[in-house]
Enzyme design. Structure first.
Site, PDB file in Angstrom:
ATOM      1  N   PRO A   9       0.778  -1.234   0.000  1.00  0.00           N
ATOM      2  CA  PRO A   9       0.000   0.000   0.000  1.00  0.00           C
ATOM      3  C   PRO A   9       0.814   1.291   0.000  1.00  0.00           C
ATOM      4  O   PRO A   9       1.859   1.373   0.642  1.00  0.00           O
ATOM      5  CB  PRO A   9      -0.833  -0.098   1.287  1.00  0.00           C
ATOM      6  CG  PRO A   9      -0.218  -1.178   2.089  1.00  0.00           C
ATOM      7  CD  PRO A   9       0.484  -2.087   1.145  1.00  0.00           C
ATOM      8  N   ASN A  10       0.279   2.243  -0.722  1.00  0.00           N
ATOM      9  CA  ASN A  10       0.799   3.626  -0.826  1.00  0.00           C
ATOM     10  C   ASN A  10       2.037   3.759  -1.698  1.00  0.00           C
ATOM     11  O   ASN A  10       2.514   4.872  -1.931  1.00  0.00           O
ATOM     12  CB  ASN A  10       1.080   4.217   0.570  1.00  0.00           C
ATOM     13  CG  ASN A  10      -0.175   4.341   1.402  1.00  0.00           C
ATOM     14  OD1 ASN A  10      -1.108   5.013   0.988  1.00  0.00           O
ATOM     15  ND2 ASN A  10      -0.233   3.669   2.536  1.00  0.00           N
ATOM     16  N   ARG A  17       4.692  11.062  -2.342  1.00  0.00           N
ATOM     17  CA  ARG A  17       4.503  10.643  -0.955  1.00  0.00           C
ATOM     18  C   ARG A  17       5.751  10.922  -0.115  1.00  0.00           C
ATOM     19  O   ARG A  17       6.800  10.305  -0.337  1.00  0.00           O
ATOM     20  CB  ARG A  17       4.241   9.139  -0.951  1.00  0.00           C
ATOM     21  CG  ARG A  17       4.112   8.544   0.409  1.00  0.00           C
ATOM     22  CD  ARG A  17       4.187   7.029   0.362  1.00  0.00           C
ATOM     23  NE  ARG A  17       3.992   6.516   1.702  1.00  0.00           N
ATOM     24  CZ  ARG A  17       4.267   5.280   2.073  1.00  0.00           C
ATOM     25  NH1 ARG A  17       4.760   4.418   1.198  1.00  0.00           N
ATOM     26  NH2 ARG A  17       4.079   4.903   3.308  1.00  0.00           N
ATOM     27  N   TYR A  22      10.941   9.016   1.247  1.00  0.00           N
ATOM     28  CA  TYR A  22      10.934   7.968   0.224  1.00  0.00           C
ATOM     29  C   TYR A  22      11.585   8.382  -1.092  1.00  0.00           C
ATOM     30  O   TYR A  22      11.697   7.569  -2.006  1.00  0.00           O
ATOM     31  CB  TYR A  22       9.487   7.508  -0.027  1.00  0.00           C
ATOM     32  CG  TYR A  22       8.873   6.877   1.201  1.00  0.00           C
ATOM     33  CD1 TYR A  22       9.373   5.680   1.709  1.00  0.00           C
ATOM     34  CD2 TYR A  22       7.815   7.483   1.876  1.00  0.00           C
ATOM     35  CE1 TYR A  22       8.835   5.102   2.848  1.00  0.00           C
ATOM     36  CE2 TYR A  22       7.265   6.911   3.013  1.00  0.00           C
ATOM     37  CZ  TYR A  22       7.782   5.721   3.500  1.00  0.00           C
ATOM     38  OH  TYR A  22       7.254   5.156   4.633  1.00  0.00           O
ATOM     39  N   ASN A  73       8.127  -5.467  -1.397  1.00  0.00           N
ATOM     40  CA  ASN A  73       8.061  -4.367  -0.442  1.00  0.00           C
ATOM     41  C   ASN A  73       6.653  -4.402   0.160  1.00  0.00           C
ATOM     42  O   ASN A  73       5.696  -3.928  -0.464  1.00  0.00           O
ATOM     43  CB  ASN A  73       8.326  -3.011  -1.099  1.00  0.00           C
ATOM     44  CG  ASN A  73       8.389  -1.898  -0.057  1.00  0.00           C
ATOM     45  OD1 ASN A  73       7.921  -2.071   1.071  1.00  0.00           O
ATOM     46  ND2 ASN A  73       8.956  -0.759  -0.422  1.00  0.00           N
ATOM     47  N   ALA A  76       3.372  -0.931   4.751  1.00  0.00           N
ATOM     48  CA  ALA A  76       2.920  -0.991   6.148  1.00  0.00           C
ATOM     49  C   ALA A  76       2.526  -2.402   6.579  1.00  0.00           C
ATOM     50  O   ALA A  76       2.591  -2.728   7.774  1.00  0.00           O
ATOM     51  CB  ALA A  76       1.759  -0.024   6.362  1.00  0.00           C
ATOM     52  N   GLU A  97      12.895  -9.278   0.925  1.00  0.00           N
ATOM     53  CA  GLU A  97      12.088  -8.154   1.434  1.00  0.00           C
ATOM     54  C   GLU A  97      12.876  -6.871   1.198  1.00  0.00           C
ATOM     55  O   GLU A  97      14.074  -6.820   1.505  1.00  0.00           O
ATOM     56  CB  GLU A  97      11.847  -8.372   2.940  1.00  0.00           C
ATOM     57  CG  GLU A  97      11.118  -7.242   3.632  1.00  0.00           C
ATOM     58  CD  GLU A  97      11.069  -7.459   5.156  1.00  0.00           C
ATOM     59  OE1 GLU A  97      11.495  -8.530   5.640  1.00  0.00           O
ATOM     60  OE2 GLU A  97      10.623  -6.525   5.842  1.00  0.00           O
ATOM     61  N   HIS A  99      12.890  -2.414   1.413  1.00  0.00           N
ATOM     62  CA  HIS A  99      12.309  -1.155   1.877  1.00  0.00           C
ATOM     63  C   HIS A  99      13.136  -0.011   1.324  1.00  0.00           C
ATOM     64  O   HIS A  99      14.379  -0.099   1.288  1.00  0.00           O
ATOM     65  CB  HIS A  99      12.303  -1.076   3.405  1.00  0.00           C
ATOM     66  CG  HIS A  99      11.496  -2.166   4.028  1.00  0.00           C
ATOM     67  ND1 HIS A  99      10.119  -2.137   4.071  1.00  0.00           N
ATOM     68  CD2 HIS A  99      11.874  -3.345   4.585  1.00  0.00           C
ATOM     69  CE1 HIS A  99       9.684  -3.244   4.642  1.00  0.00           C
ATOM     70  NE2 HIS A  99      10.722  -3.997   4.959  1.00  0.00           N
ATOM     71  N   ARG A 106      13.489   4.392  12.114  1.00  0.00           N
ATOM     72  CA  ARG A 106      12.279   5.230  12.133  1.00  0.00           C
ATOM     73  C   ARG A 106      11.437   4.948  13.393  1.00  0.00           C
ATOM     74  O   ARG A 106      11.975   4.510  14.394  1.00  0.00           O
ATOM     75  CB  ARG A 106      11.507   5.004  10.830  1.00  0.00           C
ATOM     76  CG  ARG A 106      12.346   5.394   9.601  1.00  0.00           C
ATOM     77  CD  ARG A 106      11.578   5.213   8.317  1.00  0.00           C
ATOM     78  NE  ARG A 106      10.393   6.065   8.290  1.00  0.00           N
ATOM     79  CZ  ARG A 106       9.370   5.879   7.466  1.00  0.00           C
ATOM     80  NH1 ARG A 106       9.397   4.882   6.594  1.00  0.00           N
ATOM     81  NH2 ARG A 106       8.327   6.688   7.498  1.00  0.00           N
TER      82      ARG A 106
END
Ligand code: DQA
Length: 146
Positions: A9-10, A17, A22, A73, A76, A97, A99, A106
Site C-alpha cells: 500500500p501507498n 509521498r 521515500y 516491499n 505498512a 524483502e 524497503h 524510524r
C-alpha cells in the site's frame, strides 16, 4: 526465469509521498528501473502494486504455485500482517524483502517486521537502490549451484 516484484500500500504514490523519506523517484520510474535491471540480470520480471492485502496475498499464492522468486516491499503490511507472512511462508523460491527507507531508524512500530522471518534476506535504507540491490542479490542467489 520469471521474477515478481511486488509492492504494497501507498507505494504507487512514490514521488508525491513524503519525498524526504521515500525520495523523488516516481512509481513509474521505479518500475522502469526495475524492469531494466531485471532484464539485464536475465529475468522476465513483472512489477505490481496494490493497496489491497487480499490481492497481495493472491500474488504470493501465484508465486508459490509457480515457484517464482519474489522481491516484496510489503509497505505498512510489513509490521502487522500475519496473513501476508503466512502467504510468504508458502513461497517455494527465494523471497527478498525490500524497503526504500530504513525502518529500524524510524518510529518504533516500524522496527518489527513479521515478514523478515520468512524471507531469504532483507534490504532497506537505500531508496530505489534497495530494489536494484535485491535484483542483483536474487540473480546471484539463483546462479549458485544447489
Ligand atoms: C516502507 C517502510 C514501511 O514502514 C512503510 O509503511 C512503507 C514503505 C519502505 O519502503 O521504506 O509504506 O516499506
Amino acid at each position: 526465469m520469471r521474477l515478481l516484484i511486488l509492492n504494497g500500500p501507498n507505494l504507487a504514490r512514490l514521488g508525491k509521498r513524503e519525498p524526504a523519506v521515500y525520495g523523488a523517484t516516481t512509481y513509474d520510474q521505479l518500475t522502469t528501473m526495475c524492469l531494466d535491471a531485471a532484464a539485464s540480470a536475465g529475468f522476465e520480471a513483472e512489477v505490481r502494486q496494490t493497496d489491497d492485502e487480499a490481492t497481495l496475498i493472491g500474488w504470493l499464492h501465484e508465486a508459490a504455485d509457480g515457484e517464482v522468486p519474489v522481491i516484496l516491499n510489503p509497505a505498512a503490511f510489513t509490521h502487522y500482517s500475519y496473513a501476508l507472512r503466512d502467504a510468504a511462508a508458502q513461497l517455494t523460491a527465494p523471497l527478498i524483502e525490500v524497503h526504500l527507507s530504513n525502518p529500524l531508524a524510524r518510529e518504533e512500530f516500524r522496527h518489527t517486521s513479521v515478514i523478515s522471518g520468512v524471507a531469504t534476506g532483507t534490504i532497506g535504507g537505500f531508496g530505489v537502490d534497495s530494489y536494484l540491490l535485491a535484483i542483483r542479490a536474487m540473480a546471484n542467489l539463483l546462479a549458485k549451484p544447489a
